[in-house]
Write a protein that holds these residues in place. Sequence first.
Motif, PDB file in Angstrom:
ATOM      1  N   LEU A 110     -39.205  23.227 -28.008  1.00  0.00           N
ATOM      2  CA  LEU A 110     -38.370  24.370 -27.635  1.00  0.00           C
ATOM      3  C   LEU A 110     -37.503  24.905 -28.775  1.00  0.00           C
ATOM      4  N   ARG A 111     -36.947  24.038 -29.598  1.00  0.00           N
ATOM      5  CA  ARG A 111     -36.081  24.513 -30.697  1.00  0.00           C
ATOM      6  C   ARG A 111     -36.822  25.438 -31.654  1.00  0.00           C
ATOM      7  N   PRO A 112     -37.963  24.985 -32.227  1.00  0.00           N
ATOM      8  CA  PRO A 112     -38.673  25.894 -33.128  1.00  0.00           C
ATOM      9  C   PRO A 112     -39.246  27.114 -32.402  1.00  0.00           C
ATOM     10  N   MET A 113     -39.566  26.936 -31.139  1.00  0.00           N
ATOM     11  CA  MET A 113     -40.086  28.055 -30.356  1.00  0.00           C
ATOM     12  C   MET A 113     -39.054  29.175 -30.279  1.00  0.00           C
ATOM     13  N   LEU A 114     -37.817  28.821 -29.951  1.00  0.00           N
ATOM     14  CA  LEU A 114     -36.771  29.832 -29.850  1.00  0.00           C
ATOM     15  C   LEU A 114     -36.446  30.425 -31.222  1.00  0.00           C
ATOM     16  N   THR A 115     -36.443  29.594 -32.258  1.00  0.00           N
ATOM     17  CA  THR A 115     -36.187  30.066 -33.619  1.00  0.00           C
ATOM     18  C   THR A 115     -37.229  31.093 -34.047  1.00  0.00           C
ATOM     19  N   ASN A 116     -38.486  30.873 -33.652  1.00  0.00           N
ATOM     20  CA  ASN A 116     -39.586  31.746 -34.064  1.00  0.00           C
ATOM     21  C   ASN A 116     -39.958  32.793 -33.016  1.00  0.00           C
ATOM     22  N   TYR A 117     -39.063  33.041 -32.074  1.00  0.00           N
ATOM     23  CA  TYR A 117     -39.306  34.020 -31.005  1.00  0.00           C
ATOM     24  C   TYR A 117     -39.837  35.319 -31.594  1.00  0.00           C
ATOM     25  N   PRO A 118     -40.874  35.907 -31.072  1.00  0.00           N
ATOM     26  CA  PRO A 118     -41.671  35.587 -29.889  1.00  0.00           C
ATOM     27  C   PRO A 118     -43.016  34.955 -30.219  1.00  0.00           C
ATOM     28  N   GLU A 119     -43.106  34.203 -31.261  1.00  0.00           N
ATOM     29  CA  GLU A 119     -44.380  33.608 -31.677  1.00  0.00           C
ATOM     30  C   GLU A 119     -44.840  32.514 -30.715  1.00  0.00           C
ATOM     31  N   ILE A 120     -46.160  32.386 -30.595  1.00  0.00           N
ATOM     32  CA  ILE A 120     -46.750  31.315 -29.799  1.00  0.00           C
ATOM     33  C   ILE A 120     -46.627  30.024 -30.600  1.00  0.00           C
ATOM     34  N   PRO A 121     -46.131  28.962 -29.995  1.00  0.00           N
ATOM     35  CA  PRO A 121     -46.042  27.688 -30.729  1.00  0.00           C
ATOM     36  C   PRO A 121     -47.424  27.189 -31.145  1.00  0.00           C
ATOM     37  N   ASP A 122     -47.488  26.497 -32.263  1.00  0.00           N
ATOM     38  CA  ASP A 122     -48.744  25.924 -32.728  1.00  0.00           C
ATOM     39  C   ASP A 122     -49.332  25.010 -31.657  1.00  0.00           C
ATOM     40  N   GLY A 123     -50.634  25.135 -31.451  1.00  0.00           N
ATOM     41  CA  GLY A 123     -51.324  24.286 -30.491  1.00  0.00           C
ATOM     42  C   GLY A 123     -51.325  24.819 -29.066  1.00  0.00           C
ATOM     43  N   TRP A 124     -50.700  25.961 -28.841  1.00  0.00           N
ATOM     44  CA  TRP A 124     -50.638  26.548 -27.500  1.00  0.00           C
ATOM     45  C   TRP A 124     -51.457  27.833 -27.504  1.00  0.00           C
ATOM     46  N   ASP A 125     -52.002  28.205 -26.357  1.00  0.00           N
ATOM     47  CA  ASP A 125     -52.840  29.394 -26.232  1.00  0.00           C
ATOM     48  C   ASP A 125     -52.114  30.437 -25.396  1.00  0.00           C
ATOM     49  N   GLY A 126     -52.027  31.618 -25.877  1.00  0.00           N
ATOM     50  CA  GLY A 126     -51.324  32.667 -25.125  1.00  0.00           C
ATOM     51  C   GLY A 126     -51.596  34.009 -25.755  1.00  0.00           C
ATOM     52  N   TRP A 127     -51.000  34.965 -25.207  1.00  0.00           N
ATOM     53  CA  TRP A 127     -50.106  34.964 -24.046  1.00  0.00           C
ATOM     54  C   TRP A 127     -50.880  35.235 -22.766  1.00  0.00           C
ATOM     55  N   TRP A 128     -50.602  34.450 -21.717  1.00  0.00           N
ATOM     56  CA  TRP A 128     -51.192  34.607 -20.396  1.00  0.00           C
ATOM     57  C   TRP A 128     -50.140  35.168 -19.456  1.00  0.00           C
ATOM     58  N   ARG A 129     -50.552  36.118 -18.625  1.00  0.00           N
ATOM     59  CA  ARG A 129     -49.626  36.684 -17.644  1.00  0.00           C
ATOM     60  C   ARG A 129     -50.346  36.886 -16.320  1.00  0.00           C
TER      61      ARG A 129
END
Length: 141
Positions: A110-129
Amino acid sequence: MIRSDRFLISQRPYAASLDSYRLTTSDDPNGVWHRGHIEAVWFRRRRGVTVACIGYLSGFGRRTIPADAVDFLAGETDGRYGGTCVGRWDGTGYWGAEDPDVAAKDLAILRPMLTNYPEIPDGWDGWWRYPSTAERREVAR
């Protein structure tokens, strides 16, 4: 769900960990029921502050059993409840697991995720809605 490379927070998108996908099935006289479960992360706004969330998406139904995680996500259309949040980081405080090891694992994402907003975190697939009501109606026709 609909996969898009474009991030719009207003569409409430999710990034999924495809490797975490689990499916359980059970037979009954009326057919096969399944429950899918996949870990997910997402951004939301709470009281005007962007937060990073971790949790899971799940679906329960009676239809053709999904072949894989992508098939499961593509078949999910009921977004009334969205993802189930189990941890949230707003840049100053964490809400979630009381177990320090689980909290540390969540915060490592979560920390790097918020820092790099709105990037998809490494290893995750998106964006799904989830599809909008209008999109669901169009498919039903």
